[in-house]
Design an enzyme around this catalytic site. Structure first.
Site, PDB file in Angstrom:
ATOM      1  N   TYR A 158      39.590  32.264  39.378  1.00  0.00           N
ATOM      2  CA  TYR A 158      39.662  33.677  38.995  1.00  0.00           C
ATOM      3  C   TYR A 158      38.702  34.486  39.851  1.00  0.00           C
ATOM      4  O   TYR A 158      38.566  34.215  41.040  1.00  0.00           O
ATOM      5  CB  TYR A 158      39.402  33.826  37.489  1.00  0.00           C
ATOM      6  CG  TYR A 158      40.044  35.100  36.985  1.00  0.00           C
ATOM      7  CD1 TYR A 158      41.425  35.276  37.070  1.00  0.00           C
ATOM      8  CD2 TYR A 158      39.277  36.141  36.477  1.00  0.00           C
ATOM      9  CE1 TYR A 158      42.015  36.454  36.663  1.00  0.00           C
ATOM     10  CE2 TYR A 158      39.877  37.319  36.060  1.00  0.00           C
ATOM     11  CZ  TYR A 158      41.238  37.474  36.159  1.00  0.00           C
ATOM     12  OH  TYR A 158      41.829  38.645  35.774  1.00  0.00           O
ATOM     13  N   ARG A 211      47.084  48.075  38.802  1.00  0.00           N
ATOM     14  CA  ARG A 211      45.638  48.244  38.982  1.00  0.00           C
ATOM     15  C   ARG A 211      44.998  46.859  38.946  1.00  0.00           C
ATOM     16  O   ARG A 211      44.399  46.461  37.965  1.00  0.00           O
ATOM     17  CB  ARG A 211      45.045  49.137  37.889  1.00  0.00           C
ATOM     18  CG  ARG A 211      43.591  49.535  38.150  1.00  0.00           C
ATOM     19  CD  ARG A 211      42.984  50.196  36.925  1.00  0.00           C
ATOM     20  NE  ARG A 211      42.909  49.305  35.787  1.00  0.00           N
ATOM     21  CZ  ARG A 211      41.934  48.419  35.593  1.00  0.00           C
ATOM     22  NH1 ARG A 211      40.953  48.297  36.470  1.00  0.00           N
ATOM     23  NH2 ARG A 211      41.944  47.652  34.513  1.00  0.00           N
ATOM     24  N   LYS A 229      44.591  33.927  34.764  1.00  0.00           N
ATOM     25  CA  LYS A 229      44.133  34.099  33.386  1.00  0.00           C
ATOM     26  C   LYS A 229      44.631  32.972  32.491  1.00  0.00           C
ATOM     27  O   LYS A 229      43.892  32.465  31.630  1.00  0.00           O
ATOM     28  CB  LYS A 229      44.615  35.448  32.843  1.00  0.00           C
ATOM     29  CG  LYS A 229      43.780  36.638  33.301  1.00  0.00           C
ATOM     30  CD  LYS A 229      42.538  36.789  32.433  1.00  0.00           C
ATOM     31  CE  LYS A 229      41.598  37.823  33.012  1.00  0.00           C
ATOM     32  NZ  LYS A 229      41.325  38.938  32.132  1.00  0.00           N
ATOM     33  N   GLU A 300      47.486  43.038  31.027  1.00  0.00           N
ATOM     34  CA  GLU A 300      46.461  42.806  32.039  1.00  0.00           C
ATOM     35  C   GLU A 300      46.669  43.711  33.252  1.00  0.00           C
ATOM     36  O   GLU A 300      47.756  43.765  33.828  1.00  0.00           O
ATOM     37  CB  GLU A 300      46.512  41.337  32.482  1.00  0.00           C
ATOM     38  CG  GLU A 300      45.363  40.912  33.337  1.00  0.00           C
ATOM     39  CD  GLU A 300      44.057  40.821  32.557  1.00  0.00           C
ATOM     40  OE1 GLU A 300      42.997  41.035  33.179  1.00  0.00           O
ATOM     41  OE2 GLU A 300      44.093  40.529  31.347  1.00  0.00           O
ATOM     42  N   ASP A 301      45.633  44.437  33.619  1.00  0.00           N
ATOM     43  CA  ASP A 301      45.604  45.212  34.866  1.00  0.00           C
ATOM     44  C   ASP A 301      46.736  46.220  34.984  1.00  0.00           C
ATOM     45  O   ASP A 301      47.398  46.332  36.015  1.00  0.00           O
ATOM     46  CB  ASP A 301      45.589  44.263  36.072  1.00  0.00           C
ATOM     47  CG  ASP A 301      44.233  43.588  36.244  1.00  0.00           C
ATOM     48  OD1 ASP A 301      43.294  43.949  35.508  1.00  0.00           O
ATOM     49  OD2 ASP A 301      44.107  42.704  37.103  1.00  0.00           O
ATOM     50  N   ASP A 323      43.174  43.079  27.599  1.00  0.00           N
ATOM     51  CA  ASP A 323      41.891  42.460  27.924  1.00  0.00           C
ATOM     52  C   ASP A 323      40.959  43.412  28.660  1.00  0.00           C
ATOM     53  O   ASP A 323      39.748  43.374  28.465  1.00  0.00           O
ATOM     54  CB  ASP A 323      42.122  41.202  28.759  1.00  0.00           C
ATOM     55  CG  ASP A 323      40.829  40.443  29.014  1.00  0.00           C
ATOM     56  OD1 ASP A 323      40.094  40.191  28.046  1.00  0.00           O
ATOM     57  OD2 ASP A 323      40.553  40.112  30.182  1.00  0.00           O
ATOM     58  N   ASP A 324      41.512  44.281  29.504  1.00  0.00           N
ATOM     59  CA  ASP A 324      40.671  45.216  30.254  1.00  0.00           C
ATOM     60  C   ASP A 324      39.977  46.203  29.322  1.00  0.00           C
ATOM     61  O   ASP A 324      38.863  46.655  29.609  1.00  0.00           O
ATOM     62  CB  ASP A 324      41.519  45.989  31.272  1.00  0.00           C
ATOM     63  CG  ASP A 324      42.256  45.065  32.211  1.00  0.00           C
ATOM     64  OD1 ASP A 324      41.583  44.284  32.894  1.00  0.00           O
ATOM     65  OD2 ASP A 324      43.496  45.105  32.241  1.00  0.00           O
ATOM     66  N   ASN A 470      34.830  44.245  39.344  1.00  0.00           N
ATOM     67  CA  ASN A 470      35.061  43.129  40.249  1.00  0.00           C
ATOM     68  C   ASN A 470      36.340  43.357  41.037  1.00  0.00           C
ATOM     69  O   ASN A 470      37.134  44.227  40.669  1.00  0.00           O
ATOM     70  CB  ASN A 470      35.110  41.786  39.473  1.00  0.00           C
ATOM     71  CG  ASN A 470      36.157  41.779  38.371  1.00  0.00           C
ATOM     72  OD1 ASN A 470      37.348  41.973  38.625  1.00  0.00           O
ATOM     73  ND2 ASN A 470      35.733  41.578  37.143  1.00  0.00           N
TER      74      ASN A 470
END
Length: 620
Positions: A158, A211, A229, A300-301, A323-324, A470
């Site tokens: 990851y 993103r 993930k 996610e993202d 999760d973000d 990150n």
């Protein structure tokens, strides 16, 4: 004997794993009970055993798995392939004699060979490719190695390496993993989900690639993120690899390089937006509900414009979380609670901290909302908690006079126009606020400049600095920057891993604020409790459970998170917190286990080779 198509597992006395695989009951101690999809699993009736029988059962060999493949088809099945590890009896029984080298190697021997090769590779992206190749051919060995070397390999599987893998996804692509749903598939998704071979899916991680980390719009090449993930779900929380599904939704891309790249793997048109976009997501969610109604969906993202609206739309009717937003918020809350313990010896003054948060998008808002909840739980009112925050976006400080404030930003916009005017620069905000805590969730590398951090450290003996973006190129500052510019006085946690720093002869450690500490355990707890939804309180209790895993000794060393090598135990604690919250909120739909920790641990996948049997004629 219960017969059905597919793969069947004989019962293991100690485990009742998350599985819908039908089971052959060969021991009087077992009773078959129906589960999802009309299949069967074996349940261990412990209450009917004497203490002696229970001890004896722990020494029973691993139960075999019934498989539906033979010969080269079995070798090509990553889930059950053992490579050179097939014993000679299996080689005859499963028609693979002569298809693999003659010597039977133990898993330990295989691990030694893999690790020697792995550690001879010099660059991280090549290590990532090497591990991906192993995962594609032998998942049992891959996960055994990952679990046993999780501290060393997490940064390869990851962040930060997964960012490089995503950028190069089209060039590195070898073998499909997961599913893709695109604008070309509208009207077909409800049938498409049946192309996936598994009847049972526990966890789906889905992205639209808009993103990816701090890298922006990578389109379908963002599939590297769900794959990574889910590897952490398996390694960190013991979700069975058979029951995970990475998904990318191709809604187009606005990345001009990808639109022109002949090796881009997605549809080369601009992103759809508005009602057209949300209808696409609706169709995907509906399709998943129809085939896998109990699956957990992790968003996610997704870009800021869609991340929070999608969460708000589905969170009360679907087992899902972002999760973000929620995972990052819980990780930040936990780290800050530990930082306060390290600085003050307690968290009593949490609601009196002055917090500047750089980044006012979905991740930043998710974090500050989690911190508000922590302050409210500590006795503050929401209004009092909101006064402790100063949010800065690309235009500067959020003031109440900002014309473009989103609804979620309004409670945090500063009303004191004279003291804290709208669009005040970060440096001037730090000068005016004199913050005790500085958070970075902007994705803008280097925005925590030396003047900003030195100004902060003038007014605080032990500044708390969390640059959480990150990969490393997007980090607001490096660990070395934070320690050097505060003369080693700061408490630091970063979104990407950094090496220890020596300041004035003293070694300083910046822990990684890794969402892996939260999301695997939350997912495991939600699945085991069979809660229909995941609540904010579950994330709050998960954050507290994580904070409690940090010892006083670690706090004295400046560590605000536990060692990543302890991730399986961390996930157990987080899952237990989620399950207890589900019971307390009346959402759990299982009987409360007598021994909750044993219940959680017994449902975690542990990768090892077990005997394989082909039931139809025993391979002949």
């Amino acid at each position: 004997m219960h017969k059905s198509k597919g793969i069947t597992r004989l019962a293991n006395p100690l485990y009742s794993r998350i599985t819908t695989q039908p089971t052959l009951c060969i021991h009087k101690r077992y009773k078959s009970s129906s589960t999802i999809d009309g299949e069967h699993e074996s349940t261990f009736k412990q209450k009917n055993l004497t203490e002696t029988e229970q001890k004896e059962s722990k020494r029973l060999p691993d139960a075999p798995i019934l498989i539906d493949k033979l010969g080269i088809d079995l070798i090509n099945s990553a889930l059950y392939n053992k490579g050179t590890g097939y014993p000679h009896a299996e080689r005859d029984r499963l028609r693979i004699r002569g298809l693999v080298p003659p010597r039977c190697m133990s898993m330990e021997d295989q691990i030694e060979r893999i690790m020697k090769r792995y550690r001879s590779i010099n660059d991280d992206i090549s290590k990532n490719a090497f591990l991906t190749s192993l995962q594609d051919r032998n998942e049992t060995l891959f996960y055994r190695i990952l679990i046993d070397n999780v501290k060393e390999m997490t940064r390869i599987i990851y962040t930060p390496t997964v960012g490089k893998a995503a950028i190069n996804f089209g060039h590195l692509y070898r073998k499909t993993r997961g599913m893709y749903f695109s604008t070309d598939d509208r009207g077909q998704m409800a049938s498409m989900v049946y192309n996936w071979p598994e009847k049972k899916v526990d966890v789906i991680v889905v992205t639209d690639g808009s993103r990816i980390l701090g890298l922006g719009d990578l389109g379908v090449h963002g599939m590297a993120i769900p794959i990574g993930k889910l590897a952490l779900y398996v390694a960190g929380a013991g979700i069975h690899p058979k029951h995970v599904l990475p998904v990318t939704i191709d809604a187009g891309t606005n990345n001009p390089k990808l639109l022109k790249d002949p090796l881009y793997l997605g549809l080369q048109h601009n992103r759809i937006t508005g009602a057209e976009y949300y209808t696409l997501i609706d169709e995907f969610i509906f399709a998943v509900r129809q085939r896998w109604p109990d699956a957990l969906i992790q968003f996610e993202d997704f870009e800021n414009a869609n991340a929070l609206p999608l969460l708000q739309k589905y969170r009360h009717s679907q087992l899902c979380f972002n999760d973000d937003i929620q995972g990052t918020g819980a990780v930040a809350l936990s780290g800050l609670l530990c930082a306060l313990r390290a600085r003050d010896g307690s968290i009593d003054n949490f609601a009196k901290e002055r917090i500047v948060c750089v980044g006012a998008g979905s991740a930043g808002l998710g974090v500050v909302k989690s911190l508000v909840m922590g302050m409210v739980k500590g006795g503050a009112t929401e209004e009092e908690a909101h006064r402790n925050f100063w949010l800065v976006d690309k235009d500067g400080l959020l003031g109440i006079n900002r014309e473009t404030l989103a609804n979620a930003q309004i409670p945090f916009a500063r009303p004191e126009a004279d003291t804290y005017p709208d669009k005040l620069s970060l440096l001037d905000t730090v000068k005016a606020v004199k913050p005790t805590i500085l958070l970075g969730l902007s994705g803008v590398g280097g925005i925590f400049t030396e003047p900003v951090i030195r100004e902060m450290s003038k007014h605080v003996e032990r500044p708390i600095i969390f640059p959480m973006s990150n990969p490393d190129t997007s980090s607001e500052c490096t660990a070395e920057n934070a320690f050097e510019w505060t003369n080693g006085r700061a408490l630091v946690a970063t979104g990407t891993p950094f090496s220890p720093v020596v300041i004035n002869g003293n070694t300083k450690i910046a822990c990684q604020a890794n969402n892996m500490f939260i999301f695997p355990g939350v997912g495991l707890g939600a699945l085991l409790s069979k809660t229909p939804i995941i609540t904010d309180s579950m994330f709050y209790e998960a954050a507290k459970a994580l904070a409690n895993k940090v010892s006083d000794k670690e706090l004295k060393e400046g560590r605000v998170y536990p060692d990543i090598s302890d991730i399986r135990n961390v996930s157990v604690s987080v899952a237990m917190a989620v399950i207890n919250t589900a019971f307390n909120e009346g959402l759990a739909t299982i009987k409360r286990p007598e021994d909750l920790e044993e219940f959680v641990r017994s449902n975690m996948y542990d990768p090892k080779y077990v005997p394989l049997i082909y039931p139809n004629g025993h391979g002949h």
